[in-house]
Design an enzyme around this catalytic site. Structure first.
Site, PDB file in Angstrom:
ATOM      1  N   LYS A  98      -9.388   2.621  -2.461  1.00 41.22           N
ATOM      2  CA  LYS A  98      -9.649   1.959  -1.101  1.00 41.22           C
ATOM      3  C   LYS A  98     -10.979   2.161  -0.637  1.00 41.22           C
ATOM      4  CE  LYS A  98      -7.266   1.286   3.262  1.00 41.22           C
ATOM      5  NZ  LYS A  98      -6.095   1.748   4.009  1.00 41.22           N
ATOM      6  N   GLU A 104       0.662  -1.189   0.007  1.00 38.16           N
ATOM      7  CA  GLU A 104      -0.017  -0.168  -0.152  1.00 38.16           C
ATOM      8  C   GLU A 104       0.647   1.425   0.025  1.00 38.16           C
ATOM      9  OE1 GLU A 104      -3.684   2.065   2.781  1.00 38.16           O
ATOM     10  OE2 GLU A 104      -2.055   0.202   3.657  1.00 38.16           O
ATOM     11  N   CYS A 152      -5.598  -2.928   1.908  1.00 34.88           N
ATOM     12  CA  CYS A 152      -5.451  -3.061   3.456  1.00 34.88           C
ATOM     13  C   CYS A 152      -6.677  -3.340   4.014  1.00 34.88           C
ATOM     14  CB  CYS A 152      -4.673  -1.690   3.707  1.00 34.88           C
ATOM     15  SG  CYS A 152      -3.781  -1.974   5.608  1.00 34.88           S
TER      16      CYS A 152
END
Length: 593
Positions: free
Chosen positions: A127, A44, A163
């Protein structure tokens, strides 16, 4: 079934070093291609480093990240790697920062993942789940994405996630099931805490079941200020079988051949999936994400006939986990900030010995400088223990007696009692900072979490320093670490430093037990109050003496102003002082009153 050779690049990046991070992507991508990988994934925000905190509000920083991504795609093709699919994290934006008057809801800064192929950015993903707990403030910085990107790579549909997407049910992984993805790729900068590796594997297995697909999980390794990233990358099948797992705290390229279901000739219809139905217990899981499907212009280079199995790295014991985190945290803080060496007060006690041993393991003895600063109350065995540590490890070692300097103060000021004790500590702090200024060392402070919790330190004295390796380590764990380290090659810590009663040695025959409960009793109360947010009643119900609980809680509450001025140090627990725990200094609330 198609086979993809996947490389998970468990590597270290530096916040703000966009050019250096891009160069690392090129270097590791070359190694992946040379090993025959068709897809390589980086952590990330690899291009920018993580966490970038308020840098995200700077238009210039975001623009640099966006430009670096385009340049990286072109550079990879120029390197002859255009037929390698490269997934890399970066910061993107489709609107103004949240701090801007022009900010519009649903648009802004994005924690993003991109797939680079053929010299261009072939796909992007934003994300979806943004953590806003513990050390994370991502609601402050980013806007969530609401579209799952699914890229067809080598005949397999690969869903891109980032994540926190894996830490919560629903959303991207449920959408991946609906999309019929054969692989979900999850790139991470997941900070370390003790035994987090025990949590990750079951977590990845649950998300694999939720997605009905294999999951490739790649995590960063390295340190950024207080945070340490421990790697622990892995691949798990849709049925929950662990296929391969990287080591902890090591930079490495985990390469594995993964057999995956072929992508459907045509996309699934709405609410339909080829995956097996979810168990009844999970039927409530839903998602509201759009599916963006992308097919690459060409196929990655063909897979090789040989077989690559990444293997499963053995897990390490708790003491080695923590020690590795502390070593990595110190090493990266020193090296990434450009310090050439460290210096600390070497008293002969357990805390300074453990900090010095961590420094030796992190930097080598030639970059560690120890200073013995005896006063009139320093015992002979403490001076001997400090000298023995220096002899065992080979660090630079000197003695600067403080008594003449203390006497100079006392000749000009009428001080007594605690003021004289603190004066000794502050003279030592002055010596260390003077040597730091003169010789260019970073000063390490040596207070442990137990002492920081109850304020058992002297401001501008033993608390002085730029970094504290033991900031999140309770005193009882300091002893555990010392004993474990002495079972490893080198045996740096004198036995007497471990076995003798702890003492600040600021008055005759002083011991920590004069001022504090036994650490074996104190540390569980601190953990309950600080780490677990337990109140007075819950701590007493846990079997602690009420009078002792009241005393400890009062000490912890009153010491908040000291902690606010303390040096940063690596996080190794569920809740560390600093980013994790933010309480007002001016605060009249008291437990039980």
């Amino acid at each position: 079934m198609p086979t993809l050779r996947i490389a998970l690049a468990q590597v270290n990046s530096t916040v703000g070093d966009i050019a250096g991070n891009a160069a690392a992507v090129r270097r590791w991508s070359r190694e992946a291609a040379d090993a025959g990988a068709q897809l390589v994934a980086f952590p990330e925000m690899m291009l920018t480093g993580y966490p970038i905190e308020d840098l995200v509000f700077r238009d210039s920083f975001v623009a640099a990240s966006q430009a670096a991504l385009l340049n990286l795609a072109a550079d990879l093709a120029a390197d002859g790697l255009g037929d390698l699919a490269v997934v890399v994290g970066y910061v993107d934006a489709d609107g103004s920062a949240a701090t801007s008057a022009e900010h519009a809801h649903g648009r802004g800064r994005r924690d993003a993942s991109a797939l680079l192929f053929g010299g261009r950015v072939a796909a992007r993903y934003f994300k979806h789940h943004l953590p806003n707990y513990g050390v994370f403030d991502e609601d402050r910085y980013f806007e969530p994405g609401h579209e799952l990107t699914v890229v067809r790579v080598g005949g397999v549909d690969v869903a891109l996630t980032v994540c926190e997407d894996i830490w919560q049910a629903g959303g991207p992984f449920t959408a991946a099931r609906r999309a019929g993805a054969g692989l979900v790729l999850n790139i991470n900068a997941s900070p370390y805490e003790l035994n987090k590796d025990d949590v990750r594997l079951p977590l990845v297995m649950r998300r694999a079941a939720e997605a009905g697909a294999a999951v490739a999980y790649v995590n960063a390794v390295g340190a950024q200020d207080e945070l340490v990233f421990d790697g622990d990358s892995m691949i798990v099948t849709a049925h929950g079988e662990l296929l391969t797992r990287a080591g902890q705290f090591t930079e490495e390229l985990l390469i594995h051949d993964l057999s995956l279901p072929a992508a459907d000739a045509s996309p699934n219809k709405a609410e339909k999936t080829d995956a097996a139905p979810l168990p009844i217990v999970e039927q409530w899981i839903a998602d509201d994400m759009e599916i963006a499907r992308i097919v690459l212009d060409a196929e990655p280079h063909p897979s090789r006939r040989d077989k690559r199995d990444g293997g499963v790295a053995a897990r390490i014991v708790d003491e080695e986990e923590v020690w590795s985190a502390l070593v990595l945290g110190l090493r990266d803080y020193v090296n990434k900030n450009g310090f050439r060496s460290v210096i600390l007060g070497l008293s002969g006690g357990i805390d300074s010995a453990v900090v010095a041993a961590i420094a030796v393991d992190a930097l080598g003895p030639e970059r560690v400088f120890g200073v013995s600063m005896p006063s009139g109350y320093s015992s002979g065995h403490s001076r001997d223990d400090a000298a023995e540590f220096a002899e065992r490890t080979g660090i630079d070692y000197r003695t600067e007696a403080i008594q003449p300097m203390v006497d100079g103060f006392l000749a000009n000021m009428a001080l007594s009692g605690l003021a004289v004790e603190n004066l000794q500590a502050r003279v030592r702090g002055v010596i260390l900072m003077a040597l730091s200024n003169q010789e260019g060392h970073l000063v390490l402070t040596t207070g442990n979490k137990s002492e920081l919790a109850v304020g058992y330190s002297t401001l501008y004295g033993d608390s002085v320093g730029g970094f504290n390796p033991l900031k999140d380590v309770p005193k009882t764990m300091v002893w555990q670490l010392a004993r474990w380290r002495n079972t490893q090659p080198g045996t740096p810590i004198p036995e007497n430093s471990i076995t003798k009663a702890p003492s600040a040695e600021l008055r005759p025959d002083q011991k920590d037990s004069d001022s504090l409960p036994d650490y074996a009793v104190l540390d569980p109360i601190i953990k309950g109050y600080v780490d677990d947010d337990l109140g007075r009643d819950a701590l007493i119900e846990a079997g602690n003496d009420p009078e002792l609980v009241d005393r400890v809680l009062r000490l912890v509450d009153l010491a908040e102003y000291k902690r606010r001025q303390s040096a940063p140090g690596p996080k190794i627990s569920g809740k560390a002082f600093g980013r994790d725990r933010r309480l007002p200094i001016t605060n009249r609330f008291r437990e039980g009153l």
